[in-house]
Design a protein around this motif. Sequence first.
Motif, PDB file in Angstrom:
ATOM      1  N   GLY A   1     -40.850 -78.621  70.969  1.00  0.00           N
ATOM      2  CA  GLY A   1     -39.996 -77.768  70.194  1.00  0.00           C
ATOM      3  C   GLY A   1     -39.467 -76.612  71.002  1.00  0.00           C
ATOM      4  N   ASN A   2     -38.844 -75.709  70.317  1.00  0.00           N
ATOM      5  CA  ASN A   2     -38.252 -74.542  70.973  1.00  0.00           C
ATOM      6  C   ASN A   2     -39.279 -73.649  71.649  1.00  0.00           C
ATOM      7  OD1 ASN A   2     -35.704 -75.329  70.243  1.00  0.00           O
ATOM      8  ND2 ASN A   2     -35.616 -74.043  68.421  1.00  0.00           N
ATOM      9  N   LEU A   3     -40.447 -73.473  71.011  1.00  0.00           N
ATOM     10  CA  LEU A   3     -41.473 -72.629  71.619  1.00  0.00           C
ATOM     11  C   LEU A   3     -42.039 -73.264  72.886  1.00  0.00           C
ATOM     12  CD1 LEU A   3     -43.375 -71.206  68.515  1.00  0.00           C
ATOM     13  CD2 LEU A   3     -41.841 -69.990  70.064  1.00  0.00           C
ATOM     14  N   ASP A   4     -42.178 -74.583  72.869  1.00  0.00           N
ATOM     15  CA  ASP A   4     -42.643 -75.267  74.079  1.00  0.00           C
ATOM     16  C   ASP A   4     -41.662 -75.061  75.232  1.00  0.00           C
ATOM     17  OD1 ASP A   4     -45.011 -76.307  72.944  1.00  0.00           O
ATOM     18  OD2 ASP A   4     -43.946 -78.058  72.164  1.00  0.00           O
ATOM     19  N   ASP A   5     -40.375 -75.160  74.925  1.00  0.00           N
ATOM     20  CA  ASP A   5     -39.349 -74.938  75.944  1.00  0.00           C
ATOM     21  C   ASP A   5     -39.365 -73.487  76.429  1.00  0.00           C
ATOM     22  OD1 ASP A   5     -38.576 -77.576  75.639  1.00  0.00           O
ATOM     23  OD2 ASP A   5     -36.892 -77.103  74.299  1.00  0.00           O
ATOM     24  N   ALA A   6     -39.534 -72.564  75.482  1.00  0.00           N
ATOM     25  CA  ALA A   6     -39.588 -71.146  75.841  1.00  0.00           C
ATOM     26  C   ALA A   6     -40.797 -70.855  76.724  1.00  0.00           C
ATOM     27  CB  ALA A   6     -39.640 -70.289  74.577  1.00  0.00           C
ATOM     28  N   LEU A   7     -41.935 -71.456  76.389  1.00  0.00           N
ATOM     29  CA  LEU A   7     -43.139 -71.246  77.188  1.00  0.00           C
ATOM     30  C   LEU A   7     -42.936 -71.788  78.603  1.00  0.00           C
ATOM     31  CD1 LEU A   7     -46.051 -70.298  77.439  1.00  0.00           C
ATOM     32  CD2 LEU A   7     -46.768 -72.528  76.533  1.00  0.00           C
ATOM     33  N   GLU A   8     -42.350 -72.968  78.711  1.00  0.00           N
ATOM     34  CA  GLU A   8     -42.108 -73.550  80.031  1.00  0.00           C
ATOM     35  C   GLU A   8     -41.164 -72.672  80.851  1.00  0.00           C
ATOM     36  OE1 GLU A   8     -40.283 -77.595  82.061  1.00  0.00           O
ATOM     37  OE2 GLU A   8     -40.854 -77.642  79.944  1.00  0.00           O
ATOM     38  N   ALA A   9     -40.125 -72.170  80.217  1.00  0.00           N
ATOM     39  CA  ALA A   9     -39.174 -71.298  80.911  1.00  0.00           C
ATOM     40  C   ALA A   9     -39.855 -70.010  81.364  1.00  0.00           C
ATOM     41  CB  ALA A   9     -37.988 -70.984  80.006  1.00  0.00           C
ATOM     42  N   MET A  10     -40.723 -69.452  80.522  1.00  0.00           N
ATOM     43  CA  MET A  10     -41.400 -68.207  80.883  1.00  0.00           C
ATOM     44  C   MET A  10     -42.431 -68.438  81.981  1.00  0.00           C
ATOM     45  SD  MET A  10     -41.224 -65.044  80.580  1.00  0.00           S
ATOM     46  CE  MET A  10     -39.959 -65.123  79.344  1.00  0.00           C
ATOM     47  N   GLU A  11     -43.106 -69.577  81.950  1.00  0.00           N
ATOM     48  CA  GLU A  11     -44.030 -69.906  83.043  1.00  0.00           C
ATOM     49  C   GLU A  11     -43.271 -69.999  84.362  1.00  0.00           C
ATOM     50  OE1 GLU A  11     -45.743 -73.488  81.459  1.00  0.00           O
ATOM     51  OE2 GLU A  11     -47.514 -72.439  80.683  1.00  0.00           O
ATOM     52  N   ASN A  12     -42.089 -70.597  84.318  1.00  0.00           N
ATOM     53  CA  ASN A  12     -41.254 -70.665  85.521  1.00  0.00           C
ATOM     54  C   ASN A  12     -40.836 -69.272  85.980  1.00  0.00           C
ATOM     55  OD1 ASN A  12     -41.373 -73.473  85.699  1.00  0.00           O
ATOM     56  ND2 ASN A  12     -39.536 -73.755  84.456  1.00  0.00           N
ATOM     57  N   ALA A  13     -40.476 -68.415  85.032  1.00  0.00           N
ATOM     58  CA  ALA A  13     -40.070 -67.045  85.371  1.00  0.00           C
ATOM     59  C   ALA A  13     -41.224 -66.290  86.028  1.00  0.00           C
ATOM     60  CB  ALA A  13     -39.597 -66.312  84.119  1.00  0.00           C
ATOM     61  N   VAL A  14     -42.426 -66.443  85.486  1.00  0.00           N
ATOM     62  CA  VAL A  14     -43.595 -65.778  86.066  1.00  0.00           C
ATOM     63  C   VAL A  14     -43.800 -66.273  87.503  1.00  0.00           C
ATOM     64  CG1 VAL A  14     -46.121 -65.609  85.947  1.00  0.00           C
ATOM     65  CG2 VAL A  14     -44.760 -65.277  83.884  1.00  0.00           C
ATOM     66  N   ASN A  15     -43.707 -67.572  87.702  1.00  0.00           N
ATOM     67  CA  ASN A  15     -43.912 -68.125  89.044  1.00  0.00           C
ATOM     68  C   ASN A  15     -42.849 -67.653  90.028  1.00  0.00           C
ATOM     69  OD1 ASN A  15     -46.254 -69.520  88.356  1.00  0.00           O
ATOM     70  ND2 ASN A  15     -45.118 -71.317  87.692  1.00  0.00           N
ATOM     71  N   VAL A  16     -41.607 -67.587  89.573  1.00  0.00           N
ATOM     72  CA  VAL A  16     -40.530 -67.108  90.446  1.00  0.00           C
ATOM     73  C   VAL A  16     -40.749 -65.639  90.794  1.00  0.00           C
ATOM     74  CG1 VAL A  16     -38.061 -66.546  90.530  1.00  0.00           C
ATOM     75  CG2 VAL A  16     -38.820 -68.798  89.717  1.00  0.00           C
ATOM     76  N   ARG A  17     -41.075 -64.830  89.801  1.00  0.00           N
ATOM     77  CA  ARG A  17     -41.294 -63.403  90.069  1.00  0.00           C
ATOM     78  C   ARG A  17     -42.491 -63.192  90.989  1.00  0.00           C
ATOM     79  NH1 ARG A  17     -39.706 -59.756  84.740  1.00  0.00           N
ATOM     80  NH2 ARG A  17     -37.481 -59.856  85.195  1.00  0.00           N
ATOM     81  N   ARG A  18     -43.559 -63.943  90.778  1.00  0.00           N
ATOM     82  CA  ARG A  18     -44.717 -63.816  91.667  1.00  0.00           C
ATOM     83  C   ARG A  18     -44.333 -64.184  93.095  1.00  0.00           C
ATOM     84  NH1 ARG A  18     -49.321 -66.272  87.636  1.00  0.00           N
ATOM     85  NH2 ARG A  18     -50.048 -64.256  86.876  1.00  0.00           N
ATOM     86  N   GLY A  19     -43.533 -65.227  93.228  1.00  0.00           N
ATOM     87  CA  GLY A  19     -43.132 -65.674  94.558  1.00  0.00           C
ATOM     88  C   GLY A  19     -42.185 -64.720  95.260  1.00  0.00           C
ATOM     89  N   THR A  20     -41.294 -64.086  94.511  1.00  0.00           N
ATOM     90  CA  THR A  20     -40.294 -63.216  95.133  1.00  0.00           C
ATOM     91  C   THR A  20     -40.710 -61.747  95.182  1.00  0.00           C
ATOM     92  OG1 THR A  20     -39.118 -62.989  93.027  1.00  0.00           O
ATOM     93  CG2 THR A  20     -38.354 -64.710  94.528  1.00  0.00           C
ATOM     94  N   LEU A  21     -41.423 -61.283  94.163  1.00  0.00           N
ATOM     95  CA  LEU A  21     -41.770 -59.863  94.077  1.00  0.00           C
ATOM     96  C   LEU A  21     -43.216 -59.557  94.466  1.00  0.00           C
ATOM     97  CD1 LEU A  21     -40.049 -59.112  90.653  1.00  0.00           C
ATOM     98  CD2 LEU A  21     -39.147 -58.639  92.942  1.00  0.00           C
ATOM     99  N   GLY A  22     -44.066 -60.578  94.439  1.00  0.00           N
ATOM    100  CA  GLY A  22     -45.492 -60.366  94.696  1.00  0.00           C
ATOM    101  C   GLY A  22     -46.284 -60.521  93.413  1.00  0.00           C
TER     102      GLY A  22
ATOM    103  N   LEU B   1     -47.014 -67.440  73.360  1.00  0.00           N
ATOM    104  CA  LEU B   1     -48.290 -68.094  73.040  1.00  0.00           C
ATOM    105  C   LEU B   1     -48.816 -67.639  71.685  1.00  0.00           C
ATOM    106  CD1 LEU B   1     -49.902 -67.948  76.572  1.00  0.00           C
ATOM    107  CD2 LEU B   1     -49.424 -70.040  75.276  1.00  0.00           C
ATOM    108  N   LEU B   2     -48.653 -66.369  71.388  1.00  0.00           N
ATOM    109  CA  LEU B   2     -49.081 -65.840  70.087  1.00  0.00           C
ATOM    110  C   LEU B   2     -48.297 -66.509  68.965  1.00  0.00           C
ATOM    111  CD1 LEU B   2     -51.064 -63.672  69.077  1.00  0.00           C
ATOM    112  CD2 LEU B   2     -49.190 -62.041  69.176  1.00  0.00           C
TER     113      LEU B   2
END
Length: 81
Positions: A1-22, A39-40
């Motif tokens: 569903g939409n929340l699953d897609d949102a969670l996947e997108a946010m997990e990707n955002a976290v990984n990108v930010r960790r990789g680029t910003l630390g 998640l809530l």
Amino acid sequence: GNLDDALEAMENAVNVRRGTLGKKHPKVADSLVEMGIILLSMKEFEDSLDIFNEALEMREREVAKSRSGDERKQLLVAKIL
């Protein structure tokens, strides 16, 4: 569903930010909070709490770091005067 897609997108955002910003950058904490909210919404209470705690620890370290930096500046100014 939409929340699953949102969670996947946010997990990707976290990984990108960790990789680029630390791993400990404040923007990573922002993304973690957003991920915790998703998640809530999914009623994944334990997972959301873990994510919120991770973001909180990052913010607490940032505050402690900036506070100690200000104290060091004040001591330097006091020594100069």
